[in-house]
Scaffold this motif. Structure first.
Motif, PDB file in Angstrom:
ATOM      1  N   ARG A   1       0.872  -1.189   0.000  1.00 26.82           N
ATOM      2  CA  ARG A   1       0.000   0.000   0.000  1.00 26.82           C
ATOM      3  C   ARG A   1       0.899   1.225   0.000  1.00 26.82           C
ATOM      4  NH1 ARG A   1      -2.431  -3.610   3.412  1.00 26.82           N
ATOM      5  NH2 ARG A   1      -4.662  -3.899   3.123  1.00 26.82           N
ATOM      6  N   ALA A   2       0.337   2.361  -0.388  1.00 22.45           N
ATOM      7  CA  ALA A   2       1.108   3.605  -0.296  1.00 22.45           C
ATOM      8  C   ALA A   2       1.341   3.912   1.181  1.00 22.45           C
ATOM      9  CB  ALA A   2       0.338   4.744  -0.945  1.00 22.45           C
ATOM     10  N   GLY A   3       2.562   4.315   1.501  1.00 21.06           N
ATOM     11  CA  GLY A   3       2.856   4.776   2.862  1.00 21.06           C
ATOM     12  C   GLY A   3       2.380   6.218   2.945  1.00 21.06           C
ATOM     13  N   LEU A   4       1.316   6.440   3.692  1.00 21.98           N
ATOM     14  CA  LEU A   4       0.776   7.797   3.771  1.00 21.98           C
ATOM     15  C   LEU A   4       1.612   8.642   4.711  1.00 21.98           C
ATOM     16  CD1 LEU A   4      -3.005   6.869   3.858  1.00 21.98           C
ATOM     17  CD2 LEU A   4      -1.601   7.493   1.893  1.00 21.98           C
ATOM     18  N   PHE A   5       1.337   9.948   4.710  1.00 22.29           N
ATOM     19  CA  PHE A   5       2.126  10.851   5.552  1.00 22.29           C
ATOM     20  C   PHE A   5       1.630  10.741   6.993  1.00 22.29           C
ATOM     21  CE2 PHE A   5       3.238  15.205   7.131  1.00 22.29           C
ATOM     22  CZ  PHE A   5       4.601  14.982   7.138  1.00 22.29           C
ATOM     23  N   ARG A   6       2.032   9.676   7.649  1.00 27.40           N
ATOM     24  CA  ARG A   6       1.695   9.466   9.052  1.00 27.40           C
ATOM     25  C   ARG A   6       2.748   8.536   9.653  1.00 27.40           C
ATOM     26  NH1 ARG A   6      -3.892   6.215   9.060  1.00 27.40           N
ATOM     27  NH2 ARG A   6      -4.656   8.068   8.014  1.00 27.40           N
ATOM     28  N   ASP A   7       2.655   8.305  10.955  1.00 30.09           N
ATOM     29  CA  ASP A   7       3.652   7.459  11.620  1.00 30.09           C
ATOM     30  C   ASP A   7       3.574   6.026  11.074  1.00 30.09           C
ATOM     31  OD1 ASP A   7       4.057   9.718  13.062  1.00 30.09           O
ATOM     32  OD2 ASP A   7       3.417   8.898  14.994  1.00 30.09           O
ATOM     33  N   THR A   8       4.733   5.398  10.986  1.00 33.57           N
ATOM     34  CA  THR A   8       4.821   4.022  10.498  1.00 33.57           C
ATOM     35  C   THR A   8       5.445   3.156  11.590  1.00 33.57           C
ATOM     36  OG1 THR A   8       5.203   4.944   8.299  1.00 33.57           O
ATOM     37  CG2 THR A   8       5.660   2.605   8.562  1.00 33.57           C
ATOM     38  N   PHE A   9       4.957   1.931  11.706  1.00 35.08           N
ATOM     39  CA  PHE A   9       5.446   1.018  12.738  1.00 35.08           C
ATOM     40  C   PHE A   9       6.025  -0.230  12.082  1.00 35.08           C
ATOM     41  CE2 PHE A   9       1.748   3.420  14.039  1.00 35.08           C
ATOM     42  CZ  PHE A   9       2.250   4.122  15.126  1.00 35.08           C
ATOM     43  N   ALA A  10       7.017  -0.818  12.739  1.00 37.41           N
ATOM     44  CA  ALA A  10       7.603  -2.047  12.189  1.00 37.41           C
ATOM     45  C   ALA A  10       7.665  -3.117  13.256  1.00 37.41           C
ATOM     46  CB  ALA A  10       8.991  -1.777  11.638  1.00 37.41           C
ATOM     47  N   GLU A  11       7.412  -4.350  12.792  1.00 36.76           N
ATOM     48  CA  GLU A  11       7.521  -5.523  13.658  1.00 36.76           C
ATOM     49  C   GLU A  11       8.438  -6.513  12.987  1.00 36.76           C
ATOM     50  OE1 GLU A  11       3.731  -6.460  16.379  1.00 36.76           O
ATOM     51  OE2 GLU A  11       3.813  -7.388  14.408  1.00 36.76           O
ATOM     52  N   CYS A  12       9.316  -7.137  13.780  1.00 38.21           N
ATOM     53  CA  CYS A  12      10.285  -8.070  13.210  1.00 38.21           C
ATOM     54  C   CYS A  12      10.064  -9.468  13.773  1.00 38.21           C
ATOM     55  CB  CYS A  12      11.709  -7.635  13.564  1.00 38.21           C
ATOM     56  SG  CYS A  12      12.083  -5.980  13.034  1.00 38.21           S
ATOM     57  N   ARG A  13      10.421 -10.459  12.970  1.00 35.38           N
ATOM     58  CA  ARG A  13      10.383 -11.844  13.433  1.00 35.38           C
ATOM     59  C   ARG A  13      11.613 -12.547  12.876  1.00 35.38           C
ATOM     60  NH1 ARG A  13       6.402 -13.635  10.603  1.00 35.38           N
ATOM     61  NH2 ARG A  13       7.568 -15.199   9.509  1.00 35.38           N
ATOM     62  N   VAL A  14      12.361 -13.182  13.758  1.00 34.59           N
ATOM     63  CA  VAL A  14      13.534 -13.913  13.289  1.00 34.59           C
ATOM     64  C   VAL A  14      13.073 -15.284  12.836  1.00 34.59           C
ATOM     65  CG1 VAL A  14      15.739 -14.939  13.935  1.00 34.59           C
ATOM     66  CG2 VAL A  14      15.143 -12.663  14.763  1.00 34.59           C
ATOM     67  N   THR A  15      13.310 -15.577  11.554  1.00 34.97           N
ATOM     68  CA  THR A  15      12.908 -16.869  10.999  1.00 34.97           C
ATOM     69  C   THR A  15      13.953 -17.926  11.313  1.00 34.97           C
ATOM     70  OG1 THR A  15      11.967 -15.600   9.197  1.00 34.97           O
ATOM     71  CG2 THR A  15      12.025 -17.965   8.898  1.00 34.97           C
TER      72      THR A  15
END
Lengths: 150, 135
Positions: A100-114
């Motif tokens: 999706r387009a990253g809109l002009f707002r805060d973005t969050f990230a989650e990570c998972r080690v495979t």
């Protein structure tokens, strides 16, 4: 990896230093404005909305490169803290799908080690803005876990 | 502007741009090596430009669909990075781009290689991306 970084990681784990200090030592992560919010050892990564991360000013939408850099840095720090005896992760490859387009707002990230091997770590990263189940981008990366050098 | 990117050559099938080394783009403070994310952002931009020159004189909005970047070696501190983007296939809806980055004067020893696809949007971006179903 440098003794200074090892000491810093140990201090973060003991709560003597905020996890944010791991971002502050990386100039590009600071330039993006990445923030780490910690609840105990559970970290969440935030890319606060910033004019300097905009790629399309008419929409406005975030630059894909800024989102990718944020996700890569989140994975690096996440992996660094997953290892009992930390080694410096170096990016081998980074693959991203923009959903999706990253809109002009805060973005969050989650990570998972495979997979965390002796030499290579594989991490999956998801970035979202409005809801966790509506990611704006998903990425996976391989990191070389190196003993030598800084 | 923030990355300091400058286009040095633009042809129908190939775009070349440079990104001079800057302290704020560093990923490893001990060695001065650029952040992988800075190289990524640079090449993502070069890829978009490669689509733009291929479809010229038409103008299209071209969001990235996917992008894979392999980091072959680390760029040396202080060295300007050159990025080359080639649009090797253009279909009605998708542009396929090959990317290479090297240090200035070192085109035979690449730092990174990438492969990306871009969406060709002839409609307004708002129509394409739509809104979150919860908005």
């Amino acid at each position: 990896m440098s003794e200074a970084l090892k000491t810093l990681i140990a201090a973060c784990r003991k709560g003597e230093q905020p996890y944010q200090a791991l971002v502050e030592r990386v100039p590009y992560a600071q330039f993006l404005g990445i923030r780490i919010e910690a609840r105990g050892e559970e970290l969440s990564f935030v890319l606060p909305k910033a004019d300097t991360n905009v790629g399309n000013p008419t929409l406005p939408a975030l630059h894909g490169g800024a989102v990718a850099g944020f996700m890569e840095q989140a994975a690096l720090i996440f992996l660094l803290l997953e290892m009992g005896e930390p080694k410096l992760p170096k990016t081998i490859d980074f693959t991203i799908d923009y959903l999706r387009a990253g809109l002009f707002r805060d973005t969050f990230a989650e990570c998972r080690v495979t997979r965390l091997g002796r030499r290579i770590g594989n991490v999956n990263i998801e970035a979202w803005q409005t809801r966790r189940d509506e990611p704006i981008a998903i990425a996976r990366a391989h990191f070389l876990l190196s003993d030598e050098g800084a | 502007m923030e990355l300091g990117i400058e286009v040095t050559e633009a042809e129908e099938y190939r775009v070349t741009a440079i990104m001079p080394w800057q302290a704020r783009l560093v990923g490893n403070p001990d060695s001065g090596i650029l952040h992988g994310g800075a190289v990524f952002a640079f090449l993502d931009q070069v890829g978009g430009l490669a689509v733009a020159t291929r479809v010229y004189p038409s103008f299209e909005i071209t969001p990235t669909i996917d992008f894979r970047l392999d980091h072959l070696r680390a760029p040396a501190k202080g060295k300007t990075v050159v990025g080359v983007g080639e649009c090797y296939r253009l279909t009605e809806h998708v542009a396929f781009i090959r990317l290479t980055a090297y240090e200035e004067g070192q085109e035979h020893d690449p730092l990174a290689t990438g492969l990306a696809t871009y969406m060709r949007m002839k409609i307004s971006a708002q129509n394409y991306f739509g809104k979150s179903k919860h908005e």
